[in-house]
Write an enzyme that holds these catalytic residues in place. Structure first.
Site, PDB file in Angstrom:
ATOM      1  N   TYR A  64      -6.013   6.999  -0.979  1.00 29.86           N
ATOM      2  CA  TYR A  64      -6.999   6.920   0.101  1.00 29.86           C
ATOM      3  C   TYR A  64      -7.440   8.301   0.572  1.00 29.86           C
ATOM      4  CZ  TYR A  64      -6.105   1.934   0.400  1.00 29.86           C
ATOM      5  OH  TYR A  64      -5.990   0.604   0.116  1.00 29.86           O
TER       6      TYR A  64
ATOM      7  N   LYS B  67       5.799   2.780  -8.182  1.00 25.07           N
ATOM      8  CA  LYS B  67       5.487   2.524  -9.587  1.00 25.07           C
ATOM      9  C   LYS B  67       5.846   3.797 -10.349  1.00 25.07           C
ATOM     10  CE  LYS B  67       3.606  -0.206 -12.697  1.00 25.07           C
ATOM     11  NZ  LYS B  67       4.018  -1.565 -13.022  1.00 25.07           N
TER      12      LYS B  67
ATOM     13  N   ASP C 266       5.068  -4.269  -8.752  1.00 23.87           N
ATOM     14  CA  ASP C 266       4.700  -5.588  -9.299  1.00 23.87           C
ATOM     15  C   ASP C 266       5.843  -6.576  -9.141  1.00 23.87           C
ATOM     16  OD1 ASP C 266       5.739  -3.668 -11.003  1.00 23.87           O
ATOM     17  OD2 ASP C 266       4.725  -4.364 -12.802  1.00 23.87           O
TER      18      ASP C 266
ATOM     19  N   ASP D 217      -1.167  -1.260   1.668  1.00 23.25           N
ATOM     20  CA  ASP D 217      -2.355  -2.033   2.046  1.00 23.25           C
ATOM     21  C   ASP D 217      -2.276  -3.427   1.404  1.00 23.25           C
ATOM     22  OD1 ASP D 217      -4.808  -2.767   2.971  1.00 23.25           O
ATOM     23  OD2 ASP D 217      -5.959  -1.263   1.875  1.00 23.25           O
TER      24      ASP D 217
END
Ligand code: NAI
Length: 326
Positions: free
Chosen positions: A118, A165, A198, A222
């Site tokens: 962001y 991740k 995930d 988010d």
């Protein structure tokens, strides 16, 4: 007070009425931002708003529209960056009377609010190739990790799960994970584990009680907050706060809900619960607790609820019912 776009003015009006009925009657500085401000003042982020928040150090905010694909930079992101509101705090708590697949949940999602993807650093390298930069710094990661563990200690939480991740983004997410684990060493009584994002999505759906506090960088935070909101009744009921060292902006997790804007049926509960977090920050926890009690009592009795909760009530009717309980 930022009324916001879409359903913003409807829910902020309702929430102000409940707050005032509960005895919180500040001199509101009502200032437009986003699409509403662009139409009225020719800019989505008027200087007057920045001045007001700099002075008062607290804002209650309705959702703001962000143009998709083109147009001005998100005012939400700009406000968070401008005031260094680095901690996005989203309690995911089941309430009796709100139908959902799960009950008895009490999770907390903490999202780093100022960097990651962001940062808004995007450019077209050559036509057809775009680069978007993900920024992770040790400084901002330490800051959000300390905030999270400090809060976890104060709230007697048992576990913080760092979501990442780092198997793919070995440098950026790797740094985020490593720094969070370093900070965790200072809080030996709180368990710190980690989960790939995930897998975290699936675990949250099948056994959310496995989690306690979730600590995430900006984008994962988010996405996971909306997913987690779905576990306890949806976006209409989940509150949020953006904390910095100097000020706080309080807003629901949800957006402008364009599909129901203007119909008077938006759920005001998410923003009301965000306002309860605001009352806590400004030292008026008692008023917040009274509102919370009235809300829970109203929900336990099962009526009235807006369509997102399966009912037929309007925003106004929900506000009135809470005020009656107060
Ligand atoms: P959204 O959160 O506005 O809506 C998603 C779904 O949830 C819709 O079906 C909507 O009707 C429902 N919903 C949301 N709030 C509700 C409420 N209070 N009561 C009942 N139902 C509610 O997400 P969407 O459509 O992706 O975004 C719309 C706009 O909002 C976009 O311009 C986006 O950028 C902006 N946005 C702003 C945020 C903020 O100001 N903090 C946060 C998220 C999105």
């Amino acid at each position: 007070m930022i009324p916001g776009d879409g359903v913003g003015p409807e829910i902020t009006d309702a929430v102000v009425r409940v707050l005032e009925a509960a005895g919180f009657r500040p001199k509101w500085e009502r200032i437009l931002a986003g699409d509403a401000a662009l139409k009225e003042h020719g800019t989505p982020l008027p200087e007057e708003l920045l001045d007001s928040i700099t002075r008062t150090r607290v804002a209650l905010k309705g959702p703001l529209k962000t143009p998709i694909g083109t147009g001005y930079k998100s005012v939400n992101v700009t406000l968070r960056q401008h005031f260094n509101l680095y901690a996005n705090f989203r309690p995911i708590v089941s309430l009796e009377g709100i139908a959902s697949k799960w009950s008895g949940l009490n999770l907390l999602v903490v999202r780093e609010n100022t960097e990651g993807l962001y940062s808004g650093l995007e450019h077209e390298v050559v036509p057809g190739v775009v680069e978007s930069l993900k920024i992770i710094t040790r400084k901002a990661t330490e800051r959000i990790a300390r905030f999270t563990f400090r809060h976890a200690r104060r709230a007697r939480r048992k576990k913080v799960t760092v979501i990442h991740k780092a198997n793919i983004m070995k440098l950026s997410d790797g740094l985020f994970l490593r720094v969070c684990q370093e900070v965790a060493q200072e809080y030996p009584e709180i368990k710190c584990d980690e989960c790939i994002v995930d897998n975290a999505c699936m675990q949250l759906i099948i056994r959310p009680e496995h989690f306690d506090v979730l600590l995430l960088e900006n984008l994962y935070g988010d996405i996971i907050s909306d997913l987690a909101a779905g576990l306890v009744g949806g976006l209409g009921v989940v509150p949020g706060a953006n904390y910095g060292d100097k000020c706080g902006i309080f807003e629901a997790v949800h957006g402008t809900a364009p599909d129901i804007a203007g119909k008077g049926i938006a759920n005001p509960i998410a923003l009301l619960r965000s306002a309860i977090l605001m009352l806590k920050l400004v030292g008026l926890s008692k008023i917040g607790a009274n509102i919370d009690r009235a809300l829970r009592e109203m929900l336990r009795e099962g009526k009235p609820t807006t369509p997102d909760m399966g009912g037929k009530a309007t925003t106004e009717q929900v506000a009135r019912a809470i005020i009656e309980k107060l």
